[in-house]
Design an enzyme around this catalytic site. Structure first.
Site, PDB file in Angstrom:
ATOM      1  N   HIS A 227      18.458  -6.607  50.106  1.00 14.20           N
ATOM      2  CA  HIS A 227      17.120  -5.990  50.127  1.00 14.20           C
ATOM      3  C   HIS A 227      16.060  -7.085  50.242  1.00 14.20           C
ATOM      4  O   HIS A 227      16.107  -8.075  49.508  1.00 14.20           O
ATOM      5  CB  HIS A 227      16.928  -5.212  48.816  1.00 14.20           C
ATOM      6  CG  HIS A 227      15.803  -4.236  48.852  1.00 14.20           C
ATOM      7  ND1 HIS A 227      14.505  -4.618  49.081  1.00 14.20           N
ATOM      8  CD2 HIS A 227      15.775  -2.889  48.695  1.00 14.20           C
ATOM      9  CE1 HIS A 227      13.718  -3.541  49.055  1.00 14.20           C
ATOM     10  NE2 HIS A 227      14.481  -2.478  48.824  1.00 14.20           N
TER      11      HIS A 227
ATOM     12  N   SER B  42      10.156  -2.410  44.842  1.00 12.98           N
ATOM     13  CA  SER B  42      10.509  -1.310  45.742  1.00 12.98           C
ATOM     14  C   SER B  42      10.006  -1.494  47.171  1.00 12.98           C
ATOM     15  O   SER B  42       8.919  -2.011  47.410  1.00 12.98           O
ATOM     16  CB  SER B  42       9.907  -0.027  45.182  1.00 12.98           C
ATOM     17  OG  SER B  42       9.977   0.979  46.159  1.00 12.98           O
TER      18      SER B  42
ATOM     19  N   ARG C 189      15.779  -2.836  56.225  1.00 11.37           N
ATOM     20  CA  ARG C 189      16.035  -3.910  55.258  1.00 11.37           C
ATOM     21  C   ARG C 189      16.820  -5.082  55.823  1.00 11.37           C
ATOM     22  O   ARG C 189      16.514  -6.240  55.536  1.00 11.37           O
ATOM     23  CB  ARG C 189      16.805  -3.326  54.073  1.00 11.37           C
ATOM     24  CG  ARG C 189      15.953  -2.396  53.306  1.00 11.37           C
ATOM     25  CD  ARG C 189      16.701  -1.689  52.221  1.00 11.37           C
ATOM     26  NE  ARG C 189      15.776  -0.801  51.545  1.00 11.37           N
ATOM     27  CZ  ARG C 189      16.109   0.005  50.555  1.00 11.37           C
ATOM     28  NH1 ARG C 189      17.355   0.065  50.130  1.00 11.37           N
ATOM     29  NH2 ARG C 189      15.206   0.775  50.000  1.00 11.37           N
TER      30      ARG C 189
ATOM     31  N   HIS D  88      21.726  -5.593  46.977  1.00 15.11           N
ATOM     32  CA  HIS D  88      21.095  -4.395  46.430  1.00 15.11           C
ATOM     33  C   HIS D  88      21.955  -3.131  46.519  1.00 15.11           C
ATOM     34  O   HIS D  88      21.799  -2.208  45.724  1.00 15.11           O
ATOM     35  CB  HIS D  88      19.790  -4.174  47.188  1.00 15.11           C
ATOM     36  CG  HIS D  88      19.040  -2.952  46.789  1.00 15.11           C
ATOM     37  ND1 HIS D  88      18.441  -2.815  45.561  1.00 15.11           N
ATOM     38  CD2 HIS D  88      18.780  -1.797  47.442  1.00 15.11           C
ATOM     39  CE1 HIS D  88      17.837  -1.640  45.484  1.00 15.11           C
ATOM     40  NE2 HIS D  88      18.050  -0.997  46.607  1.00 15.11           N
TER      41      HIS D  88
ATOM     42  N   GLU E 217      27.377   6.312  45.878  1.00 14.53           N
ATOM     43  CA  GLU E 217      27.542   4.950  46.412  1.00 14.53           C
ATOM     44  C   GLU E 217      29.002   4.503  46.426  1.00 14.53           C
ATOM     45  O   GLU E 217      29.372   3.569  47.133  1.00 14.53           O
ATOM     46  CB  GLU E 217      26.666   3.977  45.590  1.00 14.53           C
ATOM     47  CG  GLU E 217      26.499   2.629  46.259  1.00 14.53           C
ATOM     48  CD  GLU E 217      25.511   1.706  45.559  1.00 14.53           C
ATOM     49  OE1 GLU E 217      24.650   2.182  44.794  1.00 14.53           O
ATOM     50  OE2 GLU E 217      25.606   0.483  45.789  1.00 14.53           O
TER      51      GLU E 217
ATOM     52  N   ARG F  89      21.992   0.680  55.115  1.00  6.43           N
ATOM     53  CA  ARG F  89      21.402   1.914  54.593  1.00  6.43           C
ATOM     54  C   ARG F  89      19.876   1.848  54.682  1.00  6.43           C
ATOM     55  O   ARG F  89      19.281   0.855  54.273  1.00  6.43           O
ATOM     56  CB  ARG F  89      21.810   2.127  53.129  1.00  6.43           C
ATOM     57  CG  ARG F  89      21.159   3.347  52.518  1.00  6.43           C
ATOM     58  CD  ARG F  89      21.626   3.550  51.100  1.00  6.43           C
ATOM     59  NE  ARG F  89      21.132   2.578  50.158  1.00  6.43           N
ATOM     60  CZ  ARG F  89      19.922   2.626  49.580  1.00  6.43           C
ATOM     61  NH1 ARG F  89      19.077   3.585  49.889  1.00  6.43           N
ATOM     62  NH2 ARG F  89      19.568   1.702  48.708  1.00  6.43           N
TER      63      ARG F  89
HETATM   64  C1  FAD Z   1      16.585  -1.322  41.421  1.00  4.57           C
HETATM   65  C2  FAD Z   1      17.091  -0.285  42.364  1.00  4.57           C
HETATM   66  C3  FAD Z   1      16.218   0.610  42.947  1.00  4.57           C
HETATM   67  C4  FAD Z   1      16.672   1.587  43.824  1.00  4.57           C
HETATM   68  N1  FAD Z   1      15.790   2.458  44.391  1.00  4.57           N
HETATM   69  C5  FAD Z   1      16.240   3.416  45.225  1.00  4.57           C
HETATM   70  C6  FAD Z   1      15.342   4.348  45.805  1.00  4.57           C
HETATM   71  O1  FAD Z   1      14.143   4.318  45.567  1.00  4.57           O
HETATM   72  N2  FAD Z   1      15.840   5.297  46.629  1.00  4.57           N
HETATM   73  C7  FAD Z   1      17.178   5.380  46.929  1.00  4.57           C
HETATM   74  O2  FAD Z   1      17.570   6.271  47.662  1.00  4.57           O
HETATM   75  N3  FAD Z   1      18.054   4.509  46.362  1.00  4.57           N
HETATM   76  C8  FAD Z   1      17.622   3.543  45.534  1.00  4.57           C
HETATM   77  N4  FAD Z   1      18.515   2.669  44.979  1.00  4.57           N
HETATM   78  C9  FAD Z   1      19.959   2.896  45.157  1.00  4.57           C
HETATM   79  C10 FAD Z   1      20.407   4.028  44.256  1.00  4.57           C
HETATM   80  O3  FAD Z   1      19.736   3.948  43.019  1.00  4.57           O
HETATM   81  C11 FAD Z   1      21.908   4.019  43.984  1.00  4.57           C
HETATM   82  O4  FAD Z   1      22.605   3.833  45.162  1.00  4.57           O
HETATM   83  C12 FAD Z   1      22.332   5.347  43.375  1.00  4.57           C
HETATM   84  O5  FAD Z   1      21.529   5.671  42.280  1.00  4.57           O
HETATM   85  C13 FAD Z   1      23.796   5.330  42.973  1.00  4.57           C
HETATM   86  O6  FAD Z   1      24.065   6.548  42.322  1.00  4.57           O
HETATM   87  P1  FAD Z   1      25.553   6.928  41.931  1.00  4.57           P
HETATM   88  O7  FAD Z   1      25.481   8.236  41.237  1.00  4.57           O
HETATM   89  O8  FAD Z   1      26.432   6.822  43.120  1.00  4.57           O
HETATM   90  O9  FAD Z   1      26.025   5.779  40.921  1.00  4.57           O
HETATM   91  P2  FAD Z   1      25.377   5.226  39.546  1.00  4.57           P
HETATM   92  O10 FAD Z   1      24.035   5.733  39.270  1.00  4.57           O
HETATM   93  O11 FAD Z   1      25.588   3.744  39.593  1.00  4.57           O
HETATM   94  O12 FAD Z   1      26.306   5.841  38.437  1.00  4.57           O
HETATM   95  C14 FAD Z   1      27.620   5.384  38.228  1.00  4.57           C
HETATM   96  C15 FAD Z   1      28.208   6.146  37.067  1.00  4.57           C
HETATM   97  O13 FAD Z   1      29.590   5.874  37.003  1.00  4.57           O
HETATM   98  C16 FAD Z   1      29.959   5.503  35.681  1.00  4.57           C
HETATM   99  N5  FAD Z   1      31.094   4.596  35.800  1.00  4.57           N
HETATM  100  C17 FAD Z   1      31.272   3.576  36.666  1.00  4.57           C
HETATM  101  N6  FAD Z   1      32.482   3.027  36.497  1.00  4.57           N
HETATM  102  C18 FAD Z   1      33.070   3.710  35.507  1.00  4.57           C
HETATM  103  C19 FAD Z   1      34.325   3.612  34.869  1.00  4.57           C
HETATM  104  N7  FAD Z   1      35.238   2.709  35.241  1.00  4.57           N
HETATM  105  N8  FAD Z   1      34.601   4.468  33.862  1.00  4.57           N
HETATM  106  C20 FAD Z   1      33.690   5.414  33.460  1.00  4.57           C
HETATM  107  N9  FAD Z   1      32.488   5.548  34.062  1.00  4.57           N
HETATM  108  C21 FAD Z   1      32.193   4.713  35.052  1.00  4.57           C
HETATM  109  C22 FAD Z   1      28.717   4.875  35.086  1.00  4.57           C
HETATM  110  O14 FAD Z   1      28.778   4.951  33.693  1.00  4.57           O
HETATM  111  C23 FAD Z   1      27.637   5.767  35.700  1.00  4.57           C
HETATM  112  O15 FAD Z   1      27.510   6.928  34.930  1.00  4.57           O
HETATM  113  C24 FAD Z   1      18.050   1.672  44.117  1.00  4.57           C
HETATM  114  C25 FAD Z   1      18.942   0.759  43.538  1.00  4.57           C
HETATM  115  C26 FAD Z   1      18.468  -0.225  42.681  1.00  4.57           C
HETATM  116  C27 FAD Z   1      19.415  -1.220  42.145  1.00  4.57           C
END
Ligand code: FAD
Length: 637
Positions: A266, A284, A330, A401, A425, A435
């Site tokens: 990023h 952001s 990006r 990122h 993700e 992305r």
């Molecule tokens: C700072 C930042 C800002 C961002 N801003 C944006 C934005 O504005 N817009 C956008 O579209 N995207 C944004 N992104 C990207 C986006 O936030 C993520 O890609 C997205 O939230 C991922 O969601 P998820 O549900 O796939 O995983 P996560 O939110 O990472 O959740 C993973 C879950 O899995 C659980 N888990 C993982 N491994 C295990 C395990 N072995 N055992 C039990 N539980 C486990 C964790 O506890 C958690 O509950 C941003 C990312 C960052 C870092």
């Protein structure tokens, strides 16, 4: 390895409808006979768990945080895309589809991306109904702003904390189902193994992170919504806890891993400040709506930014990409920042920074308006750097990122292991080699609210509940494997901390498999990483025991997996002899330094199959077929 994507036939616009009609259904009174395991409570996991429970299935949901609402999704700042066309500026489902395919440098599956664009509009309605406080404009409609790689404004937002607000919505839905007794929530539980019985995913082994107890949980289907693996680089914008363990252990049980080398760097993060830093902070992308990016025209110009007149500044994105300017995607903006810094024009300590300047916007709109839009981000920047971005330009530099790679899934989001679904993700699906901003939240919620509730139902309709329980031999064998690994880590009693190994691995990854990659660098990394991994298993020190809360032990397990994954990322990057999106091989570039794809040889997803410890994985290919867009050279000029 069977890589049939099971993409429905027929016109693009009707594929999802066709698929939904073809699907088998589970009768309402039979749903409670099925048990679905969801690992992850971020946007993808919480939305999937809540929706499946709302339908009537029994759900167990796991996360390693102390509360599901602390998932990393809460960090998302800028916004979420949807093709609502509230701005009347030419948006449509087709345009969001096209922008996403082009943004991903033509390395994603058309049918999945079209469905994502279609579902984007439903997500906003769902979240508004939950009470998510999206920003509104004067007339009452939801407000939009622009994000990279698009010439329309389609990004819905809640100041700079969109992820938090969306997660509160999904979390409330999840909590309701926990309250109703349809979801059993297991916080502070880490999945350490997948249980596969007769070729089907049937459960997981978890460690209670407080008591150390190892136990199996069984179900009729398993969903992994465990987030991305960018912390393999050590320094990244991710929450420190994010890791690859769940998907990596599933990979070792037979799930194909697709495009591991596709990572997103990023462009707007706060630069690294010192040797001992362990985390990077994102500023952001939304800031690029109003902030202008520049560096001094002359190399080695050390004057304070306010003393450099406009004529002696290079607004390089506006110069190089006039159509998109500061909102270039990006990968492109990151590479451009690296290039100007490599030329000696970077700013700040070490010359690894560029300015993101709000002076023009503040002059035009006033600082109150800027504070309304970005106040919390400005505050965060000031707290970290001690500089006031209302008066001095921010300094930013690219950082890891997001990971576009992940477990391979078909159109139904099922991995190569029947019954194992992957969302958010953690899967490889929709973003190709790069992305676009604000599309991860869209994908995670589309997967959880609108895709999995159908496709898991279709899968379950074809299997009969068989009363399997956690005493099954495969569960016992998986538990033994988990215990042995923990004991092995604890037994080393070496002299180096887990963190020091992780930091060194991250340096290797960043240097050789980061923003620019070469054959020589990747080959060197493939020698360094196995050597470091061997040292890790001989010399790591993990204090304490496995019988209670032990963060060193947790980290050691995750870093052990990062070593193997890092190696696979380098192998994947080496095999892909082209540049596309975030994967930039220096040998393959146009005369003006842009990514040069090789569609003849690489218009496919590369999917890796685990073949055993200390043996290189086998590479398979899923060809990508473009029937609705022309494969073209990506241009934002
Ligand atoms: C700072 C930042 C800002 C961002 N801003 C944006 C934005 O504005 N817009 C956008 O579209 N995207 C944004 N992104 C990207 C986006 O936030 C993520 O890609 C997205 O939230 C991922 O969601 P998820 O549900 O796939 O995983 P996560 O939110 O990472 O959740 C993973 C879950 O899995 C659980 N888990 C993982 N491994 C295990 C395990 N072995 N055992 C039990 N539980 C486990 C964790 O506890 C958690 O509950 C941003 C990312 C960052 C870092």
């Amino acid at each position: 390895m069977n890589l049939d994507a099971h993409t429905p036939a027929g016109p693009l616009e009707r594929k999802w409808e066709t698929r939904r009609f073809e699907m088998k259904l589970v009768a309402p009174n039979n749903k409670r006979k099925y048990h679905v395991i969801v690992v992850g409570s971020g946007l993808a996991g919480a939305s999937a768990a809540a929706s499946m429970a709302e339908l009537g299935y029994n759900v167990s949901c796991f996360c390693y945080q102390d509360s599901p609402r602390r998932a990393h999704s809460i960090a998302a700042q800028g916004g979420i895309n949807a093709a609502k066309n509230y701005r009347n500026d030419g948006d449509s489902v087709r345009r969001l589809f096209y922008d996403t395919i082009k943004g991903g440098d033509f390395r994603s599956r058309e049918a999945n991306v079209y469905r994502l664009a279609e579902l984007s509009v439903n997500i906003i309605d769902q979240c508004v109904a939950q009470g998510v406080p999206f920003a509104r404009e004067y007339g009452g409609l939801l407000d939009n702003r622009s994000f990279g790689g698009a010439q329309v404004s389609r990004t819905f937002y809640a100041r700079g904390q969109t992820g938090q607000q969306l997660l509160l919505g999904a979390y409330q839905a999840l909590e309701r189902q926990i309250g109703c007794g349809h979801v059993q929530m297991y916080a502070r539980h880490e999945m350490l193994e997948l249980v596969v019985v007769d070729g089907r995913a049937r459960g997981i082994v978890v460690r209670d992170m407080v008591t150390g107890e190892i136990a199996s949980h069984v179900g009729d289907a398993v969903v992994l919504a465990t987030g991305g693996y960018g912390n393999v680089f050590f320094l990244a914008t991710y929450a420190k806890g994010c890791n690859a363990t769940a998907i990596w252990r599933a990979h070792k049980k037979g799930a194909g891993f697709a495009n591991p080398c596709y990572t997103q760097i990023h462009p707007t993060c706060i630069p690294v400040a010192g040797e001992y830093q362990s985390k990077l902070t994102l500023m952001s992308e939304s800031l690029r709506n109003d902030g202008r990016i520049w560096v001094p025209l002359k190399a080695g110009d050390t004057r304070a930014p306010g003393q450099i007149p406009d004529a002696e500044r290079d607004y390089y994105l506006e110069r190089m990409y006039p159509s998109f300017g500061n909102l270039a995607p990006r990968d492109i903006a990151s590479r451009a920042a690296k290039r100007v810094c490599d030329e000696g024009r970077g700013v700040g300590p070490g010359g690894l920074g560029v300015y993101l300047d709000f002076a023009d916007a503040i002059g035009r709109l006033g600082s109150e308006t800027i504070a309304e839009k970005y106040g919390n981000l400005f505050e965060m920047y000031e707290r970290i750097t001690g500089e006031d971005p209302y008066t001095v330009p921010m300094r930013i530099y690219p950082a890891t990122h997001y990971t576009m790679g992940g477990l391979w899934v078909d159109y139904d989001l099922m991995s190569t292991i029947p019954g194992l679904f992957v969302a958010g993700e953690a899967n490889f699906s929709d973003h190709g080699a790069n992305r676009l901003g604000a599309s991860a939240l869209m994908q995670g919620l589309a997967d959880g609210y609108f895709v999995l509730p159908y496709t898991i139902g279709n899968y379950l309709a074809g299997v009969k509940p068989d009363g399997m329980d956690a005493k099954h031999a495969e569960c016992r064998a998986a538990e033994v494997a988990v215990r042995e690994r923990i004991e092995r880590l604890l037994a080393v009693r070496g002299s180096r901390t887990v963190m020091s190994f992780h930091r060194e691995l991250g340096r290797i990854m960043w240097e050789h498999c980061g923003m620019a990659r070469t054959k020589a660098g990747l080959t060197a990394a493939l020698e360094k990483i196995p050597a470091l991994r061997q040292e890790f298993w001989k010399n790591v020190t993990v204090p304490g025991s496995g019988a209670d809360l032990n963060q060193s032990l947790e980290m050691a397990g995750r870093v052990g997996d990062f070593f193997e994954l890092g190696e696979l990322m380098c192998r994947d990057a080496l095999a892909r002899e082209e540049s596309c999106g975030g994967h930039f091989r220096e040998e393959y570039q146009t005369p003006d330094g842009e990514a040069l794809r090789d569609d003849e040889r690489f218009c496919h997803a590369a999917v890796w199959e685990w073949t055993g410890a200390d043996r290189p994985q086998t590479r398979h290919e899923e060809p990508l077929v473009f029937e609705n867009v022309h494969l073209a050279t990506r241009s934002y000029k």
